[in-house]
Design an enzyme around this catalytic site. Structure first.
Site, mmCIF file in Angstrom:
data_model
loop_
_atom_site.group_PDB
_atom_site.id
_atom_site.type_symbol
_atom_site.label_atom_id
_atom_site.label_comp_id
_atom_site.label_asym_id
_atom_site.label_seq_id
_atom_site.Cartn_x
_atom_site.Cartn_y
_atom_site.Cartn_z
ATOM 1 N N GLY A 102 40.425 -35.100 36.947
ATOM 2 C CA GLY A 102 39.226 -34.121 37.020
ATOM 3 C C GLY A 102 39.304 -33.087 36.110
ATOM 4 N N ASN A 103 38.684 -32.082 35.967
ATOM 5 C CA ASN A 103 38.698 -31.027 34.827
ATOM 6 C C ASN A 103 38.564 -29.586 35.417
ATOM 7 O OD1 ASN A 103 35.863 -30.530 34.632
ATOM 8 N ND2 ASN A 103 35.722 -32.461 34.261
#
Ligand code: CTP
Length: 406
Positions: free
Chosen positions: A217-218
């Site tokens: 993810g980020n």
């Protein structure tokens, strides 16, 4: 020193009449009044005599900058105050709307400051019904609600939930923050420059599953996309928000579609984008995903696993048609050069670029404000000052509006 931008005021220069009728939920009208004022509106309050017993006019007088009227016969108010309040209103919002007040509004009866003002205004009207579930289900109430709806009144709620009686049911007034969202939507649909337009907005970072508990993810929180969705709604657009994150409350009127991965986001965008006027890709989409997500949680085995990745499809680049396409670029180096390449490669009308290299408390992931540069297809660029994300959203929508046929 960076100057702190003034807070977003989506109802700046707007005047709202808040009509309050007799219901236990009247105490929530204090919060509605406060929140409308916080959005920049001048709020006038018209109470029915019953509402005054639940939530006294005295308290409203300390919360709003407009007039507070309850008694039609009071000598200290200007005569024809109902006409004056109705005339200057941008919106008339009845919250809570009791069964009796709904009936009077449906019939055109003017026997209190609230109902007289409703008759005297040409502003758009919203009602937020609040009553016991059995009362709300009553055929007379249903017919009155339908009559109002047919006349163009926006009916917000009611919601299902715990009622004053302690029982659960359909009759609870929608939360104050949603009433404010409904007010903003109402004003936008009536007078906004994007009414009759449809805007699709994406928000948040995608999550690409490694196994049932882990993902790639980020840091995106979705705030910029949420601001664009709200601002477009406030300007009257029909908005679809495709998001990986739970949006904040108050998104009344925005159609919300939750997704998780880049593939799900792509499917949702492809499905919604037909006939749309603009696509704003504020989401941080993963460029790579694990080739395979393990079915069971990967256990510690003594040797670190290697996770093979594959490229995801570029969502915005794959969207074709006459719509205005807007991208975002979060860069850590060569901001302008990198962002400009993306305008070309993805066929964008313009891109909103921000530098996320420095740990800056005012700009980037999760912040309330943002400092961006807008680069357009024709080679133009504009560096915007540090602004609230809502105000950045307004600037983006200005550019979209310029490109849309009126
Ligand atoms: N985007 C997209 N689909 C992807 C990746 C990105 O639609 N699979 C969109 C983003 O929503 C954003 C724009 O493309 O509006 C730019 O995203 P960014 O991640 O900065 O660009 P990339 O093409 O992924 O380039 P890089 O990661 O090399 O910077």
């Amino acid at each position: 020193m960076v100057e702190t931008p003034s807070p977003a005021a989506p109802l700046r220069d707007k005047r709202v009449v808040l009509g309050v009728s007799g219901s236990i939920a009247a105490y929530k009208a204090f919060e509605i009044a406060r929140r409308l004022e916080d959005c920049g509106a001048v709020v006038d309050v018209a109470l029915t005599p019953n509402a005054d017993r639940f939530a006294p006019a005295f308290t409203f007088r300390n919360l709003v900058s407009g007039d507070v009227a309850v008694d039609m016969w009071a000598t200290d108010v200007i005569s024809e105050l109902h006409v004056e309040m109705g005339r200057r209103a941008d919106a008339f919002v009845v919250a809570p709307a009791s069964a009796t007040t709904l009936a009077k509004l449906a019939q055109g009866i003017g026997d209190s400051m609230l109902t007289l003002t409703a008759l005297a205004t040409t502003a758009p009207i919203a009602v937020a019904p609040a009553m016991d579930a059995r009362m709300y289900a009553n055929a007379a109430v249903q017919q009155n609600v339908e009559k109002l709806r047919a006349r163009g009144v926006l009916v917000a709620g009611p919601a299902r939930g715990r009622l004053a009686s302690g029982r659960e049911g359909l009759g609870r007034m929608v939360e104050p923050v949603e009433v404010v969202g409904a007010t903003r939507a109402l004003i936008g649909r009536h007078a906004g420059d994007l009414r009759s337009k449809h805007v699709v907005v994406t928000a948040g970072g995608t999550r690409e599953a490694i196994d049932p508990v882990r993902f790639v993810g980020n840091h995106s929180t979705g705030k910029m996309g949420f601001a664009v969705a709200e601002a477009a709604r406030d300007r009257g657009a029909a908005v679809t928000l495709i998001t990986t994150q739970e949006p904040p409350p108050g998104m009344f009127g925005v159609v919300i579609r939750r997704v998780t991965s880049a593939a799900e986001m792509k499917a949702a965008v492809d499905e919604r984008v037909a006939g749309t006027d603009a696509l704003v890709m504020a989401a941080a989409v993963a460029d790579y995903r694990p080739v395979e997500a393990a079915e069971q949680k990967i256990k510690k085995s003594g040797s670190a696993p290697t996770i093979a990745l594959e490229e995801t499809a570029d969502i915005v680049a794959g969207v074709e048609g006459k719509l205005v396409k807007v991208g975002f670029a979060a860069e850590t180096e060569d901001l302008v050069a990198n962002a400009r390449k993306k305008v070309e490669a993805k066929g964008l009308d313009f891109i909103v670029a921000n530098d996320v290299s420095e740990a800056d408390a005012n700009s980037g992931f999760g912040t309330e404000t943002n400092q961006v540069t807008v680069l357009d297809r024709d080679g133009g660029s504009e560096q915007l000052p540090l602004l609230h994300k809502y105000d950045v959203a307004l600037r983006i929508l200005d550019r979209i509006a310029e490109r849309l046929p009126s």
